[in-house]
Scaffold this motif. Structure first.
Motif, short mmCIF file in Angstrom:
data_model
loop_
_atom_site.label_atom_id
_atom_site.label_comp_id
_atom_site.label_asym_id
_atom_site.label_seq_id
_atom_site.Cartn_x
_atom_site.Cartn_y
_atom_site.Cartn_z
N GLU A 56 0.81 -1.21 0.00
CA GLU A 56 0.00 0.00 0.00
C GLU A 56 0.86 1.27 0.00
OE1 GLU A 56 -2.65 -0.18 3.25
OE2 GLU A 56 -3.72 -1.97 2.54
N ALA A 57 2.16 1.10 0.23
CA ALA A 57 3.05 2.28 0.26
C ALA A 57 3.46 2.64 -1.15
CB ALA A 57 4.26 2.00 1.12
N GLY A 58 3.73 3.91 -1.35
CA GLY A 58 4.20 4.38 -2.65
C GLY A 58 5.16 5.52 -2.46
N ILE A 59 5.47 6.17 -3.57
CA ILE A 59 6.42 7.28 -3.52
C ILE A 59 5.97 8.39 -2.58
CG2 ILE A 59 7.40 9.16 -4.90
CD1 ILE A 59 7.77 7.20 -7.16
N PRO A 60 4.71 8.80 -2.57
CA PRO A 60 4.30 9.87 -1.63
C PRO A 60 4.57 9.52 -0.18
CG PRO A 60 2.63 9.55 -3.31
CD PRO A 60 3.59 8.42 -3.46
N LYS A 61 4.29 8.26 0.21
CA LYS A 61 4.50 7.86 1.60
C LYS A 61 5.99 7.81 1.94
CE LYS A 61 0.17 5.32 2.22
NZ LYS A 61 -0.44 4.02 2.59
N ILE A 62 6.79 7.30 0.99
CA ILE A 62 8.24 7.26 1.22
C ILE A 62 8.79 8.67 1.36
CG2 ILE A 62 10.47 6.58 0.25
CD1 ILE A 62 9.05 4.28 -1.14
N ALA A 63 8.32 9.56 0.49
CA ALA A 63 8.78 10.96 0.54
C ALA A 63 8.40 11.59 1.87
CB ALA A 63 8.17 11.74 -0.62
N PHE A 64 7.18 11.30 2.33
CA PHE A 64 6.73 11.86 3.61
C PHE A 64 7.60 11.36 4.77
CE2 PHE A 64 4.18 11.30 7.48
CZ PHE A 64 3.88 12.63 7.75
N LEU A 65 7.90 10.05 4.78
CA LEU A 65 8.71 9.48 5.86
C LEU A 65 10.11 10.08 5.87
CD1 LEU A 65 7.69 5.71 5.67
CD2 LEU A 65 7.11 7.35 7.47
N ILE A 66 10.73 10.19 4.70
CA ILE A 66 12.08 10.74 4.62
C ILE A 66 12.09 12.20 5.03
CG2 ILE A 66 13.96 11.34 3.04
CD1 ILE A 66 13.32 8.81 1.47
N ALA A 67 11.11 12.96 4.54
CA ALA A 67 11.04 14.38 4.89
C ALA A 67 10.81 14.56 6.39
CB ALA A 67 9.92 15.06 4.10
N LEU A 68 9.92 13.73 6.97
CA LEU A 68 9.62 13.83 8.39
C LEU A 68 10.85 13.51 9.24
CD1 LEU A 68 7.67 14.14 10.75
CD2 LEU A 68 7.03 11.73 10.45
N TRP A 69 11.54 12.41 8.90
CA TRP A 69 12.72 12.03 9.67
C TRP A 69 13.85 13.04 9.49
CZ3 TRP A 69 12.80 9.22 13.69
CH2 TRP A 69 14.01 8.78 14.23
N GLY A 70 13.98 13.55 8.27
CA GLY A 70 15.00 14.57 8.03
C GLY A 70 14.72 15.83 8.84
N LEU A 71 13.45 16.20 8.95
CA LEU A 71 13.08 17.37 9.75
C LEU A 71 13.40 17.15 11.22
CD1 LEU A 71 11.70 20.14 9.94
CD2 LEU A 71 9.51 18.93 10.20
N LEU A 72 13.12 15.95 11.73
CA LEU A 72 13.42 15.64 13.13
C LEU A 72 14.92 15.72 13.40
CD1 LEU A 72 10.99 12.64 13.75
CD2 LEU A 72 10.76 14.98 14.59
N ILE A 73 15.72 15.19 12.48
CA ILE A 73 17.18 15.25 12.65
C ILE A 73 17.65 16.70 12.60
CG2 ILE A 73 19.40 14.61 11.62
CD1 ILE A 73 18.12 12.04 10.64
N TYR A 74 17.08 17.48 11.68
CA TYR A 74 17.47 18.88 11.55
C TYR A 74 17.13 19.66 12.82
CZ TYR A 74 17.74 23.62 9.67
OH TYR A 74 18.05 24.95 9.48
N ILE A 75 15.95 19.41 13.36
CA ILE A 75 15.55 20.08 14.60
C ILE A 75 16.48 19.69 15.75
CG2 ILE A 75 13.73 20.22 16.36
CD1 ILE A 75 11.70 19.94 14.08
#
Length: 234
Positions: A56-75
């Motif tokens: 059920e996962a696709g590119i939008p979900k992968i992009a969201f996960l990467i962006a979310l985790w990247g934001l957490l690391i940046y913060i």
């Protein structure tokens, strides 16, 4: 067939997105692994891996996960820069395992570091006897920094009262039988000069050379030939 194509597209996108994320976050995220960096890498890989194999996962979900985790690391990086106390919690702190030539047993025990592991780490720093060490610090990334006792330190130019010479980096001129033209040009050299220097060392062809480096400080060409094959295979 469509499933494999979707997996291919997801994998390619995930690779590109992770590569871009590392570039955005900076080299410090990959130069050394603190405990927090290690956990971040494992979780990020798990998130992307699960997304790739989830039907059920696709590119939008992968992009969201990467962006979310990247934001957490940046913060987190911003927090560690603004609040010094948080660095020790998230990144750890150095521990002195040898102090004034004496092993600090409590610190070794606290870091679960036995004497064999410490000796291995010291040997990686060209120290083959604990007796040579005045101070040794176990860094947050697991590496050990060493300061030798004065009698075991390598003398510097200042110690020997010698006139300093300008430092010049060695330039790779031949790599795997091929000329590195950019380096040859930057060194203000040419192919004719290179061939003449090789002939002086009884090398008949550039293709016979596995590696050649121009050591400008010594005005010398270091040459390493192929030893496992007589002729370079095209």
């Amino acid at each position: 067939m469509n499933e494999y194509l979707l997996m291919l597209a997801d994998a390619i996108f995930g690779f590109i997105a992770l590569f871009a994320l590392v570039k955005i976050l900076g080299k410090t995220q990959i130069s050394s692994l603190t405990p927090f960096d290690f956990i971040s890498a494992v979780i990020l890989g798990e998130l992307v891996g699960n997304a790739l194999y989830d039907e059920e996962a696709g590119i939008p979900k992968i992009a969201f996960l990467i962006a979310l985790w990247g934001l957490l690391i940046y913060i987190t990086e911003i927090i560690t820069q603004k609040f010094k106390g948080s660095r020790y919690l998230l990144e750890g702190q150095p521990s002195m395992v040898i102090h004034k030539g004496h092993l600090v047993y409590d610190v070794l025990k606290q870091n679960r570091l036995d004497i064999d592991e410490l000796q291995h780490m010291l040997r990686s720093k060209d120290v083959f006897s604990i007796e040579e060490v005045e101070y040794a610090i176990l860094e947050a990334d697991g590496e050990v920094s060493v300061l030798k006792k004065p009698e075991y330190q390598t003398p510097t130019i200042a110690d020997l009262n010698l006139a300093p010479k300008p430092v010049k980096i060695g330039r790779v001129l031949i790599s795997d039988g091929e000329i590195v033209w950019d380096n040859l040009k930057e060194a203000s050299l040419n192919k004719t000069w290179l061939e003449e220097e090789l002939h002086k060392q009884n090398v008949q062809s550039i293709e016979d050379v596995f590696y050649a480096e121009w050591q400008e400080n010594q005005q010398k060409l270091f040459v390493a030939l192929y030893h496992t094959k007589k002729k370079r295979q095209n």
